[in-house]
Design a protein around this motif. Sequence first.
Motif, PDB file in Angstrom:
ATOM      1  N   ASN A 177       0.808  -1.226   0.000  1.00  0.00           N
ATOM      2  CA  ASN A 177       0.000   0.000   0.000  1.00  0.00           C
ATOM      3  C   ASN A 177       0.840   1.276   0.000  1.00  0.00           C
ATOM      4  O   ASN A 177       0.338   2.364  -0.307  1.00  0.00           O
ATOM      5  CB  ASN A 177      -0.932   0.006   1.211  1.00  0.00           C
ATOM      6  N   PHE A 178       2.118   1.167   0.350  1.00  0.00           N
ATOM      7  CA  PHE A 178       2.962   2.360   0.323  1.00  0.00           C
ATOM      8  C   PHE A 178       3.179   2.870  -1.103  1.00  0.00           C
ATOM      9  O   PHE A 178       3.533   4.036  -1.299  1.00  0.00           O
ATOM     10  CB  PHE A 178       4.322   2.068   0.975  1.00  0.00           C
ATOM     11  N   ALA A 179       2.952   2.007  -2.086  1.00  0.00           N
ATOM     12  CA  ALA A 179       3.088   2.435  -3.479  1.00  0.00           C
ATOM     13  C   ALA A 179       1.998   3.419  -3.879  1.00  0.00           C
ATOM     14  O   ALA A 179       2.103   4.084  -4.916  1.00  0.00           O
ATOM     15  CB  ALA A 179       3.064   1.224  -4.404  1.00  0.00           C
ATOM     16  N   LYS A 180       0.929   3.533  -3.090  1.00  0.00           N
ATOM     17  CA  LYS A 180      -0.175   4.437  -3.396  1.00  0.00           C
ATOM     18  C   LYS A 180       0.110   5.882  -2.971  1.00  0.00           C
ATOM     19  O   LYS A 180      -0.636   6.798  -3.333  1.00  0.00           O
ATOM     20  CB  LYS A 180      -1.448   3.962  -2.690  1.00  0.00           C
ATOM     21  N   LEU A 181       1.147   6.087  -2.188  1.00  0.00           N
ATOM     22  CA  LEU A 181       1.389   7.417  -1.635  1.00  0.00           C
ATOM     23  C   LEU A 181       1.940   8.369  -2.697  1.00  0.00           C
ATOM     24  O   LEU A 181       2.730   7.988  -3.559  1.00  0.00           O
ATOM     25  CB  LEU A 181       2.380   7.332  -0.475  1.00  0.00           C
ATOM     26  N   THR A 182       1.507   9.609  -2.614  1.00  0.00           N
ATOM     27  CA  THR A 182       2.039  10.663  -3.476  1.00  0.00           C
ATOM     28  C   THR A 182       3.355  11.174  -2.893  1.00  0.00           C
ATOM     29  O   THR A 182       3.660  10.926  -1.714  1.00  0.00           O
ATOM     30  CB  THR A 182       1.047  11.827  -3.573  1.00  0.00           C
ATOM     31  N   PRO A 183       4.156  11.906  -3.681  1.00  0.00           N
ATOM     32  CA  PRO A 183       5.397  12.474  -3.131  1.00  0.00           C
ATOM     33  C   PRO A 183       5.161  13.349  -1.900  1.00  0.00           C
ATOM     34  O   PRO A 183       5.973  13.343  -0.970  1.00  0.00           O
ATOM     35  CB  PRO A 183       5.954  13.274  -4.305  1.00  0.00           C
ATOM     36  N   ASN A 184       4.054  14.098  -1.885  1.00  0.00           N
ATOM     37  CA  ASN A 184       3.744  14.918  -0.710  1.00  0.00           C
ATOM     38  C   ASN A 184       3.534  14.064   0.520  1.00  0.00           C
ATOM     39  O   ASN A 184       3.954  14.414   1.625  1.00  0.00           O
ATOM     40  CB  ASN A 184       2.487  15.756  -0.969  1.00  0.00           C
ATOM     41  N   GLU A 185       2.870  12.944   0.339  1.00  0.00           N
ATOM     42  CA  GLU A 185       2.596  12.046   1.465  1.00  0.00           C
ATOM     43  C   GLU A 185       3.848  11.288   1.886  1.00  0.00           C
ATOM     44  O   GLU A 185       4.060  11.041   3.075  1.00  0.00           O
ATOM     45  CB  GLU A 185       1.476  11.070   1.082  1.00  0.00           C
ATOM     46  N   VAL A 186       4.690  10.956   0.926  1.00  0.00           N
ATOM     47  CA  VAL A 186       5.960  10.316   1.264  1.00  0.00           C
ATOM     48  C   VAL A 186       6.811  11.245   2.122  1.00  0.00           C
ATOM     49  O   VAL A 186       7.530  10.805   3.025  1.00  0.00           O
ATOM     50  CB  VAL A 186       6.716   9.919  -0.025  1.00  0.00           C
ATOM     51  N   ALA A 187       6.713  12.551   1.869  1.00  0.00           N
ATOM     52  CA  ALA A 187       7.569  13.520   2.559  1.00  0.00           C
ATOM     53  C   ALA A 187       7.314  13.563   4.057  1.00  0.00           C
ATOM     54  O   ALA A 187       8.213  13.944   4.823  1.00  0.00           O
ATOM     55  CB  ALA A 187       7.371  14.910   1.959  1.00  0.00           C
ATOM     56  N   ILE A 188       6.112  13.190   4.517  1.00  0.00           N
ATOM     57  CA  ILE A 188       5.833  13.281   5.957  1.00  0.00           C
ATOM     58  C   ILE A 188       6.110  11.971   6.683  1.00  0.00           C
ATOM     59  O   ILE A 188       5.939  11.896   7.901  1.00  0.00           O
ATOM     60  CB  ILE A 188       4.383  13.740   6.215  1.00  0.00           C
ATOM     61  N   LEU A 189       6.538  10.933   5.958  1.00  0.00           N
ATOM     62  CA  LEU A 189       6.897   9.685   6.609  1.00  0.00           C
ATOM     63  C   LEU A 189       8.203   9.846   7.369  1.00  0.00           C
ATOM     64  O   LEU A 189       9.070  10.634   6.986  1.00  0.00           O
ATOM     65  CB  LEU A 189       7.055   8.572   5.574  1.00  0.00           C
ATOM     66  N   PRO A 190       8.404   9.094   8.460  1.00  0.00           N
ATOM     67  CA  PRO A 190       9.699   9.112   9.156  1.00  0.00           C
ATOM     68  C   PRO A 190      10.817   8.698   8.206  1.00  0.00           C
ATOM     69  O   PRO A 190      10.621   7.905   7.289  1.00  0.00           O
ATOM     70  CB  PRO A 190       9.510   8.092  10.285  1.00  0.00           C
ATOM     71  N   ALA A 191      12.016   9.253   8.425  1.00  0.00           N
ATOM     72  CA  ALA A 191      13.136   8.996   7.519  1.00  0.00           C
ATOM     73  C   ALA A 191      13.447   7.509   7.405  1.00  0.00           C
ATOM     74  O   ALA A 191      13.701   6.994   6.307  1.00  0.00           O
ATOM     75  CB  ALA A 191      14.364   9.763   7.990  1.00  0.00           C
ATOM     76  N   LYS A 192      13.425   6.783   8.530  1.00  0.00           N
ATOM     77  CA  LYS A 192      13.736   5.352   8.478  1.00  0.00           C
ATOM     78  C   LYS A 192      12.707   4.586   7.652  1.00  0.00           C
ATOM     79  O   LYS A 192      13.050   3.621   6.966  1.00  0.00           O
ATOM     80  CB  LYS A 192      13.826   4.794   9.896  1.00  0.00           C
ATOM     81  N   MET A 193      11.476   5.016   7.691  1.00  0.00           N
ATOM     82  CA  MET A 193      10.445   4.357   6.898  1.00  0.00           C
ATOM     83  C   MET A 193      10.673   4.630   5.410  1.00  0.00           C
ATOM     84  O   MET A 193      10.531   3.724   4.578  1.00  0.00           O
ATOM     85  CB  MET A 193       9.061   4.852   7.336  1.00  0.00           C
ATOM     86  N   GLN A 194      11.031   5.848   5.061  1.00  0.00           N
ATOM     87  CA  GLN A 194      11.330   6.166   3.661  1.00  0.00           C
ATOM     88  C   GLN A 194      12.497   5.322   3.156  1.00  0.00           C
ATOM     89  O   GLN A 194      12.516   4.903   1.997  1.00  0.00           O
ATOM     90  CB  GLN A 194      11.676   7.655   3.519  1.00  0.00           C
ATOM     91  N   PHE A 195      13.452   5.069   4.025  1.00  0.00           N
ATOM     92  CA  PHE A 195      14.654   4.336   3.621  1.00  0.00           C
ATOM     93  C   PHE A 195      14.419   2.829   3.557  1.00  0.00           C
ATOM     94  O   PHE A 195      14.904   2.143   2.640  1.00  0.00           O
ATOM     95  CB  PHE A 195      15.785   4.643   4.600  1.00  0.00           C
ATOM     96  N   ASN A 196      13.660   2.276   4.504  1.00  0.00           N
ATOM     97  CA  ASN A 196      13.542   0.825   4.631  1.00  0.00           C
ATOM     98  C   ASN A 196      12.473   0.209   3.743  1.00  0.00           C
ATOM     99  O   ASN A 196      12.607  -0.938   3.318  1.00  0.00           O
ATOM    100  CB  ASN A 196      13.261   0.450   6.087  1.00  0.00           C
ATOM    101  N   VAL A 197      11.382   0.937   3.457  1.00  0.00           N
ATOM    102  CA  VAL A 197      10.272   0.375   2.690  1.00  0.00           C
ATOM    103  C   VAL A 197      10.653   0.318   1.210  1.00  0.00           C
ATOM    104  O   VAL A 197      10.980   1.349   0.609  1.00  0.00           O
ATOM    105  CB  VAL A 197       8.994   1.200   2.892  1.00  0.00           C
ATOM    106  N   PRO A 198      10.608  -0.847   0.571  1.00  0.00           N
ATOM    107  CA  PRO A 198      11.070  -0.957  -0.815  1.00  0.00           C
ATOM    108  C   PRO A 198      10.167  -0.260  -1.828  1.00  0.00           C
ATOM    109  O   PRO A 198      10.624   0.118  -2.915  1.00  0.00           O
ATOM    110  CB  PRO A 198      11.101  -2.474  -1.055  1.00  0.00           C
ATOM    111  N   GLN A 199       8.882  -0.077  -1.502  1.00  0.00           N
ATOM    112  CA  GLN A 199       7.966   0.581  -2.450  1.00  0.00           C
ATOM    113  C   GLN A 199       8.215   2.084  -2.562  1.00  0.00           C
ATOM    114  O   GLN A 199       7.671   2.740  -3.459  1.00  0.00           O
ATOM    115  CB  GLN A 199       6.495   0.345  -2.042  1.00  0.00           C
TER     116      GLN A 199
END
Length: 635
Positions: free
Chosen positions: A249-271
């Motif tokens: 489901n992380f593949a559904k996020l827009t760049p704006n929504e990705v920007a508010i995720l914690p840094a470790k989540m942005q780095f670790n999630v492959p989608q």
Amino acid sequence: MRPGRQLAVLAGLFVLLYLIVFLGGSGSWHNRLHPRLGLDLVGGLQMTLEAQGKAPSSTELEQARQIIEDRVNGYGVAEAEVVTESNKNIVISIPGNDSTNLNDVGQPAQMYFRKVLNVTQDYADALAAATASPSASTSAKPSASTSAKPSTSASAKPSTAASASPKASASTGGQGGGAAASASASPAPSASAAPSTSASPEPVLDPEDAAAQAKVKAKVGDAAWNAAMALTAPVDLSTDPSGAAPFANFAKLTPNEVAILPAKMQFNVPQIGCTALDKRPIGSINKADQQVVACDSGAKEMLDVAKVKGTDIGSAQAVAPNSQQPEWTVSLKFKGDGQDKWTNLTKESVNKTGATCETAALGGTKQNCRVAVVLDNQVISAPEILDVLSDNSSITGNFTSDTATDLANKLNYGALPITFKADQAVHVTATLGQAQLKAGLLAAGIGMLLVAVYAFFYYRLLGTVIFLSLILSGLLTFGMLVVLGRTMGFTLTLAGIAGFIVSLGVAADSFVIYFERLKDEIREGKTPRSAVPRAWVRARRTIITANTVSIMAAVVLFLFSAGAVKGFAFALGLATLIDLIVVFLFRHPIMAMFARTNAFLSPRVSGLGRVLHQQNEDDDEAAPGETRRYRAKEA
């Protein structure tokens, strides 16, 4: 006096000026004699920058306007207009059709130096392709190398993969004995002809907004969110192709929504891949005290807190290729304790102290930590630090003259306090300005003709002095326009032309002052030849005072005005200074030469007819002895 000397000096200045005009230019003779023309004469470009998020304060908007104006002027664009509009827009107008750097002046340009802690492969595109065409692949395992470690070396540059957006290799080096390996960098600022005029972007989300985070969490689902929060390292699909399934489901996020995720989540999630990370809103990773994620060479990098900031840079300069460095570079000089911060950061990278650099993030030469140079959301370079750098450094790579100058300007003129979007860019035609220019030049020509006719009618031989002085002033002014346009970017506009026309009135006044003072001297009994130097001594102070007042007015207008008024003030001051030069080096010397001619003594030719007739009548009425004593005294 010896008028030949003053005239020789003036001739030397004239020859020198036009040698600079012809030899300092390029192209045809017509191009070398062509001054820079402003937006209202040749057209140009106009772009509107719209502030994102909540409306900024008037102080922030004015600060942003000043920084943008400094950046525009840093490109050598004079007579550019940068003005605020409403409570959130800034409008930029520049003359000409070269919009190479127009897109970049509204970028925030916040630079940070961050140590690279870890690197992982970007699997997002492969996962998306596998999801779209399940029959094409039975797994999401990418064909890329299992190692995400970038190739680095002390001298060789990594190969650049073919892609739609070019990449530039960059490196950081110093004179303190250290060197840095080269590493690929994100593309330099775009050089498109005009900004996109697409629809307004979605609102920028605040990472600290609990409601926004709740919406993102709801979009991916509690299960996927909790699974992502539990990750302690990136999911390695090369060993476990099915490991990406819980995070679909992380593949559904827009760049704006990705920007508010914690840094470790942005780095670790492959989608979450570089496509989304690179499109995050400008300023998404500008918190210096937090670890962030950015992309470099198609790989995701976990970056440490910023130990050195762009504000620690004292100056930046674009350096042209030379024998030691065959590429364009951006030289950096640190200020205050910025140099110590940079030295400590390189020492930390070499000694591998502080936050741990994982093996995948180390350089390939000495296996030292790498330091990423991050500008806004882009990694400009991420080289391995080979030795401690105790001196100034530089950023090198596949920069062009424009991109190197752009980066240097952004660093020199500071970061914008507001995030802007290029709302629209339009081409402005010069039809109206050219029509006004033709009408103004026609009016000026008619006025000059009337002045010349009146001068010859009233002053006769003295009218020749007026005519020649105005012609010479015009030629000197034109030459200065061409030279100043090349050297300091001065651009001629309608307002500037108005300033030059007004200056003609000042020049005409100085003629009247001098000639009428000359007549007064003759009325007082002086001969024409002796009246010339006496009239000059008495008129000189008045002429200097009048010109000084005009120059002072021009300086005040230039310092406390903007836009067209500033151009008017500069033109008025320049023309007045040139008039003073002509007064001292041409008008007075040529009058001294005329005073030695027989024509000057003729009432019909000199233009001094009435006062000479009056003097002759007074001489005839005087007693013979008085006349002889008068002439002896004059001699």
